[in-house]
Design an enzyme around this catalytic site. Structure first.
Site, mmCIF file in Angstrom:
data_model
loop_
_atom_site.group_PDB
_atom_site.id
_atom_site.type_symbol
_atom_site.label_atom_id
_atom_site.label_comp_id
_atom_site.label_asym_id
_atom_site.label_seq_id
_atom_site.Cartn_x
_atom_site.Cartn_y
_atom_site.Cartn_z
ATOM 1 N N GLU A 290 -8.273 8.209 4.173
ATOM 2 C CA GLU A 290 -8.160 8.427 5.609
ATOM 3 C C GLU A 290 -9.083 9.560 6.054
ATOM 4 O O GLU A 290 -9.682 9.497 7.124
ATOM 5 C CB GLU A 290 -6.708 8.726 5.979
ATOM 6 C CG GLU A 290 -6.379 8.419 7.416
ATOM 7 C CD GLU A 290 -4.885 8.207 7.640
ATOM 8 O OE1 GLU A 290 -4.440 7.051 7.565
ATOM 9 O OE2 GLU A 290 -4.162 9.182 7.854
ATOM 10 N N GLU A 293 -12.558 8.271 6.249
ATOM 11 C CA GLU A 293 -12.679 7.433 7.437
ATOM 12 C C GLU A 293 -12.770 8.291 8.702
ATOM 13 O O GLU A 293 -13.583 8.034 9.594
ATOM 14 C CB GLU A 293 -11.452 6.514 7.513
ATOM 15 C CG GLU A 293 -11.563 5.421 8.540
ATOM 16 C CD GLU A 293 -10.284 4.584 8.606
ATOM 17 O OE1 GLU A 293 -9.271 4.946 7.974
ATOM 18 O OE2 GLU A 293 -10.313 3.565 9.318
ATOM 19 N N CYS A 310 0.301 4.944 8.213
ATOM 20 C CA CYS A 310 1.292 4.931 7.124
ATOM 21 C C CYS A 310 2.593 4.262 7.523
ATOM 22 O O CYS A 310 3.333 3.792 6.682
ATOM 23 C CB CYS A 310 1.631 6.346 6.686
ATOM 24 S SG CYS A 310 0.202 7.327 6.384
ATOM 25 N N SER A 330 -6.241 3.635 11.704
ATOM 26 C CA SER A 330 -6.915 3.746 10.407
ATOM 27 C C SER A 330 -6.792 2.441 9.635
ATOM 28 O O SER A 330 -5.767 1.765 9.699
ATOM 29 C CB SER A 330 -6.276 4.886 9.612
ATOM 30 O OG SER A 330 -6.608 4.766 8.256
ATOM 31 N N LYS A 369 9.657 -0.858 5.762
ATOM 32 C CA LYS A 369 8.860 -1.135 4.554
ATOM 33 C C LYS A 369 9.213 -2.494 3.972
ATOM 34 O O LYS A 369 8.390 -3.145 3.336
ATOM 35 C CB LYS A 369 9.106 -0.047 3.505
ATOM 36 C CG LYS A 369 8.516 1.296 3.871
ATOM 37 C CD LYS A 369 7.026 1.361 3.600
ATOM 38 C CE LYS A 369 6.443 2.660 4.127
ATOM 39 N NZ LYS A 369 4.988 2.606 4.207
ATOM 40 N N GLU A 372 7.059 -4.650 5.856
ATOM 41 C CA GLU A 372 5.654 -4.444 5.492
ATOM 42 C C GLU A 372 5.323 -5.187 4.196
ATOM 43 O O GLU A 372 4.281 -5.841 4.078
ATOM 44 C CB GLU A 372 5.373 -2.947 5.327
ATOM 45 C CG GLU A 372 3.904 -2.639 5.032
ATOM 46 C CD GLU A 372 3.647 -1.153 4.787
ATOM 47 O OE1 GLU A 372 4.541 -0.468 4.246
ATOM 48 O OE2 GLU A 372 2.555 -0.676 5.123
ATOM 49 N N GLU A 377 -0.838 -9.865 4.761
ATOM 50 C CA GLU A 377 -2.008 -9.044 4.421
ATOM 51 C C GLU A 377 -1.863 -8.425 3.024
ATOM 52 O O GLU A 377 -2.845 -8.023 2.408
ATOM 53 C CB GLU A 377 -2.187 -7.902 5.426
ATOM 54 C CG GLU A 377 -2.595 -8.330 6.827
ATOM 55 C CD GLU A 377 -1.401 -8.577 7.742
ATOM 56 O OE1 GLU A 377 -0.265 -8.679 7.217
ATOM 57 O OE2 GLU A 377 -1.597 -8.680 8.959
ATOM 58 N N CYS A 514 9.660 10.386 8.089
ATOM 59 C CA CYS A 514 10.376 9.570 7.092
ATOM 60 C C CYS A 514 11.687 10.201 6.636
ATOM 61 O O CYS A 514 12.593 9.491 6.196
ATOM 62 C CB CYS A 514 9.490 9.304 5.888
ATOM 63 S SG CYS A 514 7.881 8.653 6.348
#
Lengths: 573, 171
Positions: A290, A293, A310, A330, A369, A372, A377, A514
């Site tokens: 990151e 980037e 994230c 990102s 999550k 996710e 992907e 989190c």
């Protein structure tokens, strides 16, 4: 004013059960009473949500014998209240009996058994029988909504406190659920009664975190993990997220914020996990990617501000609400997905699993999550990088089921080659952590003083939205650290309107980051502060404070990641 | 997604209320007036325009008895079941109407979309009880037979001018 001048400060007091309590800006009588050490019961009051006043459990009696809902009564100087009188006890018992009369009372098979507030209060108020026959109103055949990967909605167990509705609308600005109908036919529903997966739900799980009963629970994936653990043809690998280690102990009577990573590792090995890795290493990888980037975008002056990537609930929110911002986010995968891909690739290359199938289990503070991990992907050649995601709470359940005496566990270290992390990686679990880690990486002055100074730029703390300014080279960079989707929504609106400018925005969906994730243990006490303190302590205790100094990274970039960093660590949503 | 004429209609309704989310109920009433029910696409469109969640609008729509999410017939028959009408046997009127139209408590609209039968708590015409209303018109001192005769009359008339604008019913 002259410093020596005497000042009289008028102090204000209230009397709670005959004892004097000083008022310190509490917002309502309920807070004053709790300050005075009396645990008034409530179903519908949460300090971060608006006052709803529906459950009437928090009633108090004033001097004239009037009954007040303490959550809705502003504190007043000289107000005298009693919290426990025959009248109040009668009221509370009556409310509980009425709630229970139409509630399905199959406690032993309820996923919320032992954690249910209704059950707890029924015990506290010694409800031994129910005088009312609520059979005709009893809800038992409303369909259960199993459509989400993250939560299960069972309207039969709902007591209509509205906590989930307000959480979703007020803190997350999502508004996927609301009340439907009225009177005895009222229930919490999505728009048009659609399955929750078809709504704007972002899977953050905060509704489940505030639900007092079993009406909204986190989807349990333990059975699938047990099955793989007992399968001899599979090598089961665990990775543990930063925020898990500072909340896990709470469930076993340890102090909130105590870092129990060592004990978790030991326990996971007892459960039968073949390898235990640390997601903080994934976080270190994220910092590297990151930061690179970010510097590249700063150089080309394109696609700024950079939004962090994230948090899967934030990604989901962005996709549904602001798809036009996609290019600003990102391209880095989340630490969990990065580590997942690297683990599987490493295993393939070195055949560490004796040709067994590798099963990646991620232990996360997060319900999103789960969603996710099943996104297309993150499947490569038809195989998911992460096979199962279980939350902190689910791992607690597995430990209990296995009879592990947590207090007696001897701490153990995670396995190599993914067991060392930097301090920057571990603070990913708290709001502001990702920014701090990235600043450490991009800062030119790497002296310890400079690293420590970053903590004082204003990026630490649990506030919903913070700003910081750091100088990199000759450029002053503006950073925003935001948690809670409503705060994020507001900042995006300001950016789109051209009112504010930032270079880097850290976005986390859950309040506090989190540590306050939907999969964490929840109770009445505010624990986010102690959990975040715990993570910053873990950072202090790390010999390595910056991600780039993590000795494992060099090996990874020379090995598994050589020429494949783009493929394994980045994603295009 | 709402397009063409419907979009213009909805935009007109929204503009007439200044696109203010506080006017949600008024907006919904206007939509219902236009379509005789609240079409899902219309509500979703309004939600987006007003910045209100669809769940919130659904909540309002289901809270009020007067809002309907299901298409209603061209003639809305409301049988008053207020105290005065009730004691003068409105229940048997309701039963006869429902039986005559093949409807029940859950199925309230005829398949040809001509009639919707509802009950209402009081029409404020207790002196004329028992009463029913058909669209905006009140019919006093009803009996099951008279009520059925009303409906048959409408049906005959409708058979003759299908597709035309509905007129006042003369009995």
């Amino acid at each position: 004013m002259n410093d020596n001048e005497m000042k009289t400060v008028k102090k204000e007091f209230m009397w709670v059960d005959g004892r004097r309590v000083e008022l310190n800006g509490e917002r309502n009588v309920l807070e004053v009473v709790r300050q005075a050490g009396v645990d008034l019961p409530t179903f519908c009051y949460h300090s971060e949500l608006s006052v709803y006043g529906a459950c009437r459990m928090c009633v108090v009696e004033d001097e004239r014998g009037q009954i007040l809902a303490s959550c809705q009564t502003p504190p007043k100087d000289g107000l005298k209240v009693k919290t426990s009188t025959p009248k109040l006890q009668k009221h509370r018992k009556m409310i509980l009996e009425l709630l229970l009369s139409s509630h399905c009372r199959d406690c032993t098979t309820c996923p919320k058994n032992g954690k249910c507030l209704l059950q707890e209060l029924a015990i506290r108020f010694s409800i031994t029988g129910i005088r009312f026959n609520g059979e005709s109103f009893k809800r038992h055949d409303l369909p259960i909504d199993n459509s989400s990967f993250s939560i299960v909605r069972n309207p039969n167990k709902c007591i209509l406190c509205g906590d989930c509705v307000r959480m979703c609308a007020e803190v997350q600005n999502v508004g996927a659920i609301d009340f439907k109908g009225r009177g005895s036919g009222m229930m919490v529903s999505t728009a048009f009664g659609d399955p929750i997966i078809a709504t704007d739900c972002v899977h953050c799980g905060q509704c489940a975190a505030v639900c007092p009963t079993g009406a909204i629970t986190v989807k349990c994936d333990c059975p699938a993990v047990w099955k793989d653990l007992y399968d001899g043809d599979k090598q089961v690998i665990a990775q543990v997220a930063p925020a898990v280690r500072v909340a896990f102990g709470e469930e076993f009577g340890l102090v909130s914020g105590e870092n129990v990573m060592g004990k978790i590792v030991a326990g996971l090995r007892m459960l039968g996990f073949d390898r235990v890795y640390d997601t903080s290493l994934g976080a270190d990888l994220t910092v590297m990617e990151e930061s690179a980037e970010f510097l590249e975008r700063l150089r080309s002056k394109e696609n700024l501000p950079l939004f962090t990537s994230c948090c899967p609930a934030w990604i989901c929110f962005m996709e549904k609400r602001y798809p036009e911002l996609k290019d600003l986010v990102s391209s880095c995968k989340s630490p969990m997905q990065m580590l997942g891909a690297v683990i599987k690739e490493h295993a393939k290359r070195h055949d560490v699993g004796d040709s067994k199938t590798i099963i990646n289990v991620a232990i996360m503070p997060c319900t999103a999550k789960k969603f996710e991990a099943v996104r297309e992907e993150f499947y490569r050649d038809g195989i998911a990088d992460i096979d199962h995601v279980i939350t902190t709470q689910e791992l607690v359940k597995m430990f209990r089921e296995a009879g592990i005496v947590f207090a007696d566990l001897e701490p153990e270290a995670p396995d190599m080659p993914f067991g060392i992390h930097s301090g920057a990686g571990v603070i990913f679990g708290v709001t502001g952590g990702v920014s701090e880690a990235v600043i450490r990486r991009v800062a030119e002055d790497k002296s310890m003083e400079a690293i420590l100074d970053i903590a004082y730029t204003g990026i630490r703390g649990l506030e919903g939205a913070k700003e910081a300014e750091v100088t990199v080279g000759d450029e002053k960079l503006k950073i925003a650290v935001v948690n809670g989707l409503k705060n994020i929504d507001e900042i995006i609106k300001k950016i789109l309107a051209g009112e504010v400018h930032y270079d880097f925005i850290e976005a986390m969906a859950c309040p506090g980051g989190c540590v306050g994730g939907g999969g964490q243990p929840f109770g009445l006490k505010p624990v986010k502060k102690s959990r975040s303190d715990g993570l910053y302590r873990a950072d202090k205790l790390s010999q390595i404070r910056q991600s780039e100094e993590n000795p494992l990274l060099a090996g990874l970039y020379k090995g598994v990641l050589r020429g494949r960093a783009k493929e394994l660590l980045h994603v295009h949503y | 997604m709402v397009e063409g004429k419907d979009r213009a209609t909805l935009d007109h309704i929204l503009t007439s209320c200044n696109g203010d989310k506080r006017a949600l109920i008024a907006i919904m009433q206007k939509i219902q007036h236009e379509y005789r029910y609240l079409p899902r696409q219309a509500l979703e469109y309004v939600a987006k325009k007003l910045g209100v969640s669809p769940a919130k609008i659904y909540s309002v729509a289901t809270f009020y008895e007067n809002f309907s999410l299901r298409p209603k017939g061209r003639y809305i028959v409301r049988v008053c079941d207020g105290t005065a009408c009730h004691v003068r046997k409105s229940a048997s009127i309701l039963k006869t109407i429902r039986e005559g139209l093949g409807l029940d408590k859950d199925k309230t609209t005829t398949d040809d979309m001509l009639f919707t039968v509802e009950t209402v708590s009081c029409l404020g015409a207790c002196g004329l009880s028992p009463v029913i209303s058909i669209n905006e018109q009140i019919f006093a001192e009803m009996t099951p037979e008279k009520a059925l005769a009303c409906l048959n009359k409408i049906r005959e008339k409708e058979a003759g001018n299908y597709g035309k604008k509905r007129e006042k019913i003369h009995l």
